[in-house]
Design an enzyme around this catalytic site. Structure first.
Site, PDB file in Angstrom:
ATOM      1  N   LYS A   4      -3.515   3.059  22.126  1.00 46.52           N
ATOM      2  CA  LYS A   4      -3.222   4.054  21.461  1.00 46.52           C
ATOM      3  C   LYS A   4      -3.101   5.508  21.879  1.00 46.52           C
ATOM      4  CE  LYS A   4      -6.208   3.063  18.481  1.00 46.52           C
ATOM      5  NZ  LYS A   4      -7.130   2.146  19.194  1.00 46.52           N
ATOM      6  N   ARG A  53      -8.652   3.893   9.191  1.00 41.66           N
ATOM      7  CA  ARG A  53      -9.339   2.520   9.691  1.00 41.66           C
ATOM      8  C   ARG A  53     -10.060   1.915   8.343  1.00 41.66           C
ATOM      9  NH1 ARG A  53     -10.746   5.144  15.042  1.00 41.66           N
ATOM     10  NH2 ARG A  53     -11.201   3.301  16.334  1.00 41.66           N
ATOM     11  N   ARG A 104     -12.396   2.514  31.240  1.00 44.45           N
ATOM     12  CA  ARG A 104     -11.672   3.607  30.745  1.00 44.45           C
ATOM     13  C   ARG A 104     -12.657   4.910  31.114  1.00 44.45           C
ATOM     14  NH1 ARG A 104     -10.177   4.209  24.790  1.00 44.45           N
ATOM     15  NH2 ARG A 104     -12.102   3.392  24.446  1.00 44.45           N
ATOM     16  N   ARG A 114     -17.096   6.803  27.819  1.00 47.50           N
ATOM     17  CA  ARG A 114     -17.526   6.949  26.538  1.00 47.50           C
ATOM     18  C   ARG A 114     -18.796   6.350  26.580  1.00 47.50           C
ATOM     19  NH1 ARG A 114     -12.248   6.420  22.982  1.00 47.50           N
ATOM     20  NH2 ARG A 114     -13.801   5.066  21.885  1.00 47.50           N
ATOM     21  N   ARG A 128     -16.889  -3.119  17.739  1.00 45.30           N
ATOM     22  CA  ARG A 128     -15.874  -2.478  17.393  1.00 45.30           C
ATOM     23  C   ARG A 128     -14.793  -3.398  17.118  1.00 45.30           C
ATOM     24  NH1 ARG A 128     -15.641   1.054  22.331  1.00 45.30           N
ATOM     25  NH2 ARG A 128     -13.989   2.122  21.523  1.00 45.30           N
TER      26      ARG A 128
HETATM   27  P1  ADP Z   1      -7.117   3.358  22.558  1.00 47.62           P
HETATM   28  O1  ADP Z   1      -6.797   4.632  22.325  1.00 47.62           O
HETATM   29  O2  ADP Z   1      -6.527   2.280  21.919  1.00 47.62           O
HETATM   30  O3  ADP Z   1      -8.778   2.930  22.381  1.00 47.62           O
HETATM   31  P2  ADP Z   1      -6.719   4.159  25.373  1.00 47.62           P
HETATM   32  O4  ADP Z   1      -5.142   4.853  25.569  1.00 47.62           O
HETATM   33  O5  ADP Z   1      -8.036   4.910  25.556  1.00 47.62           O
HETATM   34  O6  ADP Z   1      -6.803   2.972  24.276  1.00 47.62           O
HETATM   35  O7  ADP Z   1      -6.552   3.211  26.717  1.00 47.62           O
HETATM   36  C1  ADP Z   1      -7.772   2.298  26.977  1.00 47.62           C
HETATM   37  C2  ADP Z   1      -7.775   2.049  28.480  1.00 47.62           C
HETATM   38  O8  ADP Z   1      -6.797   1.136  28.828  1.00 47.62           O
HETATM   39  C3  ADP Z   1      -7.714   3.343  29.301  1.00 47.62           C
HETATM   40  O9  ADP Z   1      -8.654   3.181  30.335  1.00 47.62           O
HETATM   41  C4  ADP Z   1      -5.890   3.415  29.736  1.00 47.62           C
HETATM   42  O10 ADP Z   1      -5.900   4.005  30.877  1.00 47.62           O
HETATM   43  C5  ADP Z   1      -5.802   2.350  29.824  1.00 47.62           C
HETATM   44  N1  ADP Z   1      -4.577   1.678  29.501  1.00 47.62           N
HETATM   45  C6  ADP Z   1      -3.791   1.991  28.500  1.00 47.62           C
HETATM   46  N2  ADP Z   1      -2.574   1.586  28.190  1.00 47.62           N
HETATM   47  C7  ADP Z   1      -2.581   0.678  29.386  1.00 47.62           C
HETATM   48  C8  ADP Z   1      -1.576  -0.231  29.867  1.00 47.62           C
HETATM   49  N3  ADP Z   1      -0.284  -0.340  29.136  1.00 47.62           N
HETATM   50  N4  ADP Z   1      -1.718  -1.136  30.887  1.00 47.62           N
HETATM   51  C9  ADP Z   1      -3.032  -0.963  31.357  1.00 47.62           C
HETATM   52  N5  ADP Z   1      -3.789  -0.074  31.304  1.00 47.62           N
HETATM   53  C10 ADP Z   1      -3.805   0.675  30.232  1.00 47.62           C
HETATM   54  P1  AMP Z   2     -11.610   6.112  18.765  1.00 47.28           P
HETATM   55  O1  AMP Z   2     -11.520   7.056  19.867  1.00 47.28           O
HETATM   56  O2  AMP Z   2     -10.429   5.819  17.721  1.00 47.28           O
HETATM   57  O3  AMP Z   2     -11.709   4.695  19.384  1.00 47.28           O
HETATM   58  O4  AMP Z   2     -12.808   6.096  17.836  1.00 47.28           O
HETATM   59  C1  AMP Z   2     -14.140   6.222  18.159  1.00 47.28           C
HETATM   60  C2  AMP Z   2     -15.082   6.033  17.340  1.00 47.28           C
HETATM   61  O5  AMP Z   2     -14.858   7.012  16.430  1.00 47.28           O
HETATM   62  C3  AMP Z   2     -15.018   4.840  16.395  1.00 47.28           C
HETATM   63  O6  AMP Z   2     -15.503   3.780  16.927  1.00 47.28           O
HETATM   64  C4  AMP Z   2     -15.650   5.297  15.076  1.00 47.28           C
HETATM   65  O7  AMP Z   2     -16.983   5.281  15.143  1.00 47.28           O
HETATM   66  C5  AMP Z   2     -15.141   6.929  14.819  1.00 47.28           C
HETATM   67  N1  AMP Z   2     -13.962   6.922  14.132  1.00 47.28           N
HETATM   68  C6  AMP Z   2     -12.742   7.517  14.693  1.00 47.28           C
HETATM   69  N2  AMP Z   2     -11.774   7.239  13.557  1.00 47.28           N
HETATM   70  C7  AMP Z   2     -12.391   6.809  12.574  1.00 47.28           C
HETATM   71  C8  AMP Z   2     -12.030   6.601  11.182  1.00 47.28           C
HETATM   72  N3  AMP Z   2     -10.780   6.899  10.745  1.00 47.28           N
HETATM   73  N4  AMP Z   2     -12.649   5.895  10.311  1.00 47.28           N
HETATM   74  C9  AMP Z   2     -14.195   5.716  10.827  1.00 47.28           C
HETATM   75  N5  AMP Z   2     -14.649   6.097  12.040  1.00 47.28           N
HETATM   76  C10 AMP Z   2     -13.973   6.361  13.066  1.00 47.28           C
END
Ligand code: ADP
Ligand code: AMP
Length: 214
Positions: free
Chosen positions: A13, A88, A127, A160, A171
């Protein structure tokens, strides 16, 4: 374009939202980034959220709703926005819809990124993020030019706190438990996108779907 990106943690995302933000010239609103920044800065919101964020739980609705309602009142969202990580819960979805209604607006597209759990696990464990500009990298899939350093601002990349393997199952369970109660609010504008493809292909699918918005 007012767009929701829905998907399990690690689906991509944030990666897609950063591309879409550049492409459409609209802000990327990541509630996760907002919370991590609040925690780093030691604000009252950060203090309240820290335990939930780092343990892979959900931050209480009242905190999240206040954050998002405040953010949506800022002038840069006039042209549109990409919301990543919110709503969420059912309550968050209802408040979002109501808050936009007051502004005579609504969400135009809700994309659900689909990705198998095994792929998610690999993405989350690899990541790395920039704590300064929130850029997202992966130790294999999306490497920075210099290992461990952000391409944009030279900051040392970090892992993270909630990306430890032991936190991932919790999660994912939280995401799948809440999914139906979130998506039911957006059933007429919902589109699934296969996130298990290279980032540029995922981007082409999402932007193609957005171009069909009436
Ligand atoms: P989210 O925001 O949904 O938690 P991220 O955008 O942070 O996910 O992506 C999670 C991990 O996967 C990151 O390390 C990113 O670089 C990698 N990633 C994201 N999209 C892709 C993809 N299409 N193919 C391979 N790796 C990806
Ligand atoms: P994310 O970066 O979207 O993976 O969010 C990291 C963490 O932030 C999540 O695991 C939750 O602990 C908190 N968080 C982010 N967005 C929300 C939301 N809309 N509602 C509740 N917790 C959230």
């Amino acid at each position: 374009m007012r767009l929701l990106l829905i998907g399990p943690p690690g689906a991509g995302k944030g990666t897609q939202a950063q591309k879409l933000s550049k492409f459409y010239g609209i802000p990327h609103i990541s509630t996760g980034d907002i919370l991590r920044e609040a925690i780093r800065n030691g604000t009252p919101v950060g203090a309240r959220a820290q335990f939930f964020v780092e343990s892979g739980g959900l931050v209480p609705d009242d905190v999240m709703i206040q954050i998002v309602v405040e953010r949506l009142s800022q002038s840069d969202v006039e042209k549109g926005f990409i919301l990543d990580g919110f709503p969420r819960t059912d309550a968050q979805a209802m408040v979002l819809i109501e808050a936009l209604k007051v502004m005579n607006k609504s969400i135009q597209k809700a994309i659900v990124l689909k990705c198998p759990d095994a792929v998610i696990l690999d993405r989350i464990c690899g990541r790395r993020i920039c704590p300064q500009c929130n850029a997202v990298y992966h130790i294999i899939n999306q490497q920075p030019r210099i290992i461990g350093i952000c391409d944009h601002d030279g900051t040392a990349l970090i892992q993270r706190e909630d990306d430890m393997e032991s936190r991932i199952a919790r999660r994912l369970a939280k995401y799948y438990n809440a999914l139906d109660s979130i998506t039911r609010h957006f059933s007429d504008i919902l589109e699934d996108v296969d996130a298990n493809q290279p980032p540029d292909d995922v981007f082409a699918n999402i932007s193609g779907s957005c171009s069909r918005v009436a």
